[in-house]
Design a protein around this motif. Structure first.
Motif, short mmCIF file in Angstrom:
data_model
loop_
_atom_site.label_atom_id
_atom_site.label_comp_id
_atom_site.label_asym_id
_atom_site.label_seq_id
_atom_site.Cartn_x
_atom_site.Cartn_y
_atom_site.Cartn_z
N ASP A 1 0.84 -1.21 0.00
CA ASP A 1 0.00 0.00 0.00
C ASP A 1 0.87 1.25 0.00
OD1 ASP A 1 -2.40 -1.26 -0.05
OD2 ASP A 1 -2.63 -1.35 2.13
N PRO A 2 0.31 2.36 -0.49
CA PRO A 2 1.08 3.61 -0.49
C PRO A 2 1.12 4.24 0.90
CG PRO A 2 -1.14 4.01 -1.27
CD PRO A 2 -1.04 2.53 -1.05
N VAL A 3 2.03 5.22 1.07
CA VAL A 3 1.98 6.04 2.29
C VAL A 3 1.55 7.45 1.88
CG1 VAL A 3 3.76 4.74 3.51
CG2 VAL A 3 4.43 6.70 2.10
N GLN A 4 1.01 8.20 2.85
CA GLN A 4 0.61 9.59 2.58
C GLN A 4 1.78 10.50 2.88
OE1 GLN A 4 -2.58 10.60 1.64
NE2 GLN A 4 -3.21 8.46 1.54
N ARG A 5 2.06 11.44 1.95
CA ARG A 5 3.07 12.45 2.26
C ARG A 5 2.59 13.80 1.75
NH1 ARG A 5 9.22 10.58 1.46
NH2 ARG A 5 9.53 12.76 2.05
N VAL A 6 3.19 14.85 2.29
CA VAL A 6 2.80 16.19 1.86
C VAL A 6 3.98 16.84 1.14
CG1 VAL A 6 2.03 18.47 2.62
CG2 VAL A 6 1.16 16.42 3.77
N PHE A 7 3.78 17.23 -0.11
CA PHE A 7 4.79 17.96 -0.88
C PHE A 7 4.17 19.26 -1.38
CE2 PHE A 7 5.76 13.38 -1.78
CZ PHE A 7 6.95 13.31 -1.07
N ASN A 8 4.85 20.36 -1.19
CA ASN A 8 4.33 21.66 -1.61
C ASN A 8 2.88 21.87 -1.14
OD1 ASN A 8 6.64 22.56 -2.83
ND2 ASN A 8 6.01 22.02 -4.91
N GLY A 9 2.60 21.45 0.08
CA GLY A 9 1.26 21.67 0.65
C GLY A 9 0.19 20.75 0.10
N GLN A 10 0.57 19.73 -0.67
CA GLN A 10 -0.43 18.81 -1.23
C GLN A 10 -0.23 17.41 -0.64
OE1 GLN A 10 0.11 19.23 -5.62
NE2 GLN A 10 1.29 21.00 -4.92
N GLU A 11 -1.31 16.87 -0.11
CA GLU A 11 -1.20 15.53 0.46
C GLU A 11 -1.42 14.51 -0.65
OE1 GLU A 11 -3.25 14.89 4.18
OE2 GLU A 11 -3.55 12.80 3.61
N VAL A 12 -0.43 13.65 -0.85
CA VAL A 12 -0.54 12.67 -1.95
C VAL A 12 -0.19 11.27 -1.46
CG1 VAL A 12 -0.07 14.23 -3.90
CG2 VAL A 12 1.84 13.24 -2.63
#
Ligand code: UGB
Length: 598
Positions: free
Chosen positions: A470-481
């Motif tokens: 499964d993927p993990v959630q991360r935040v880049f440039n203020g966007q949660e992906v």
């Protein structure tokens, strides 16, 4: 008058036309004859270009502009008399029997297709300094959009040829529509990369011209604020592609060569070619004159909605209603909440991803009637409610997906809906705007565009039996992906579901922190357990079997801030860089059979 004495006859004709169409103000500031002659000549050169590049010439442009500006001032609803409803189309599910059947048909048909990429837009919403085609689709390999598109077309060409036992004789033509904003840089990108493996003769660039700006409701042409001997110009929109293809005579050349399909697509959708074979299969099977690709759409998402419009007089058509028009249209026709999600969590209207497949014969017949003119619109920003003056100059615009608007009711117009994860991940919004997108709606940014590639490849591998974490959630440039394993492959390795499933076997698994790069046609993954980074590159004549257990520190994603100008722009707009710490990397440059068992 005095100035006219110095002009050539054709310039006099143009000057008369301008005066007769209410454009005398363009000359009002002109000094006496003999002064600024070079500038005056340049003015007429520009008028000549504007006149010849618009079907019907400038007089026709000004006439249409007056009509559309009057309608806009009067608040006339372009959908007057039409009621919107949700149309039915072909819904495809990746990897099922139906999908595989359509893919095979599509691949077979691909040798009868030509591809047209509209790439004249600068991408103002993205704010990137270069051309969008030069941006990496993903930064694991750094492949740019143009390279990815060309390699996908070449892979399709080869696959089509294989399916017909080599009976195909032609190369798939590839046209790129550019504009003054993008032309030189697109050509340079091609030339400095040997056309990414395509024959230069296979690629044709068609440059669209800008159109004259309008300064008021009388359609008086606006002078360029920087140069009083130039008319201000702005882009006319992607709809120009039809008149350019028609006037250049290319369509007839294709018809004579036996082609049957023209596929239009946009500049930054790295997933698109995963959806192309099946949707071309739908066109061929259903004999659609027009087939638009669509994905489930979130209400208010900045993509048009595919809509059935039924007129009180009985006429009916399936057409894109642009994102800024759908909400007011719904409100005006008995849907007080406008463009909202249904209980499914999506708008009931499928989202247009502006990938059109047109059948060439009927397309040519239609263009013979219209010359490729597409219904235009105008969108002036008025100073106040009196609607008498504009905040800044405006111009007529047109959209390529409005092509069906002039078709007779007998035309077979359909659409094909695919999962978003498979078909659509455009790069349109800058980091700041993307971070403001309402939660749950797609960001359409460089960050989400790249993450979508990894997600799609991971999901495809899952579908063929690989155990992908499964993927993990991360935040880049203020966007949660969602961050999935960074899996990439060349189009010639896995263009279709069947291709991928024929290359992967046994019991395979990939951990979330893994990276896998496959750059080789005949790489077979068998019983592979990957926890780290693995890069396999091979020439076409090498057959490589990869398996065993790969474990290393791998490649990790490190946050970067989009405001940090010490980082290259194409990296900082995604908010992360890939730190390539450790990998297993193998290159096979000789023909032969190889077994990499780790
Ligand atoms: N383009 C040109 O080639 N010339 C031009 O003059 C302008 C643009 P945008 P837009 O699928 O994502 C479209 O600006 O127009 C090229 C559809 O209208 O990225 O806001 C440009 O280079 C919409 O219905 O998109 O919205 C690019 O390749 C929806 O489908 C392409 O045209 C949306 O795209 C699109 O230009 C979408």
């Amino acid at each position: 008058q005095k100035n006219l004495c110095l002009l050539f006859p054709e310039q006099i004709e143009l000057a008369k036309m301008l005066v007769e169409t209410g454009q005398s103000h363009l000359f009002q500031h002109w000094p006496e004859p003999g002064v600024d002659n070079e500038e005056k000549k340049a003015f007429f050169d520009q008028v000549t270009r504007l006149n010849s590049s618009y079907p019907g010439g400038l007089a026709s442009y000004i006439k249409t502009a007056r009509e559309l500006l009057a309608d806009s001032k009067a608040g006339k609803n372009p959908f007057d008399g039409f009621t919107p409803s949700v149309p039915t189309g072909e819904n495809l599910t990746f990897g099922d029997e139906n999908f595989i059947k359509f893919e095979e048909t599509g691949v077979r048909e691909a040798q009868n297709a030509a591809f047209v990429l509209v790439a004249g837009g600068l991408g103002e919403r993205l704010g990137y300094n270069g051309i969008k085609l030069a941006l990496p689709v993903e930064t694991t390999t750094g492949t740019c959009f143009l390279q990815h598109y060309i390699e996908s077309i070449l892979a399709l060409q080869e696959a089509s040829c294989r399916l017909t036992q080599g009976k195909c004789q032609r190369d798939i033509p590839f046209v790129i529509m550019t504009s003054d904003d993008t032309h030189a840089r697109t050509l340079q990108l091609l030339e400095s990369n040997s056309y990414f493996g395509m024959k230069p003769s296979q690629v044709k660039l068609l440059k669209q011209e800008k159109v004259a700006c309008l300064e008021d409701n009388d359609a008086r042409l606006a002078l360029d604020p920087q140069n009083k001997y130039r008319i201000q110009t702005k882009p006319h929109g992607h709809g120009d592609v039809h008149s350019l293809l028609y006037s250049g005579g290319l369509l007839n050349t294709w018809k004579d060569a036996g082609l049957r399909w023209v596929l239009f697509f946009q500049d930054t959708n790295g997933l698109l070619f995963k959806a192309i074979p099946a949707s071309l299969g739908v066109s061929a099977t259903k004999q659609y004159h027009v087939n638009s690709l669509a994905v489930p759409r979130k209400a208010k998402e900045a993509i048009g909605g595919i809509t059935r419009l039924t007129h009180t007089d009985g006429r009916s058509m399936v057409i894109n209603v642009e994102y800024n028009q759908l909400d007011p249209l719904l409100r005006a026709t008995g849907h007080p909440d406008g463009d909202v999600n249904s209980e499914t969590g999506y708008s009931p209207f499928p989202g247009n991803i502006n990938q059109l497949i047109l059948e060439l014969g009927p397309y040519i017949e239609e263009l013979k009637k219209t010359g490729g003119c597409i219904k235009e619109f105008v969108n002036p920003k008025y100073k106040d409610a009196s609607k008498t003056s504009f905040q800044s100059s405006t111009r007529l615009e047109c959209m390529m997906q409005d092509y069906p608007k002039t078709l007779p009711p007998s035309a077979r117009v359909g659409f094909t809906v695919m999962d978003t994860w498979l078909a659509y991940a455009p790069v349109k919004n800058n980091p700041e705007d993307a971070a403001k997108v309402p939660k749950g709606n797609p960001y359409h940014s460089a960050t989400s565009g790249e993450m979508a590639i990894y997600r799609a490849n991971s999901l495809i591998l899952r579908k063929v039996g690989v155990q992908v974490d499964d993927p993990v959630q991360r935040v880049f440039n203020g966007q949660e992906v969602e961050v999935w394993p960074r899996i990439t492959w060349k189009p010639q390795w896995g263009l279709t579901f069947s291709d991928v499933s024929s290359k992967v076997s046994g019991s395979c698994s990939m951990s979330q922190r893994s990276t896998m790069v496959i750059k080789g046609r005949n790489v077979f993954v068998e019983d592979l357990s990957l926890d780290g980074a693995l890069v396999i590159e091979s020439v076409d004549e090498a057959e490589v079997k990869v398996g065993g257990s790969v474990q290393n520190t791998g490649w990790i994603l490190e946050n970067v801030d989009y405001k940090d100008t010490s980082v290259p722009e194409e990296i900082r707009i995604r908010g992360f860089r890939i730190n390539k710490i450790e990998q297993l990397e193998e290159h096979y440059s000789e023909p032969g059979k190889f077994n990499l068992k780790v």
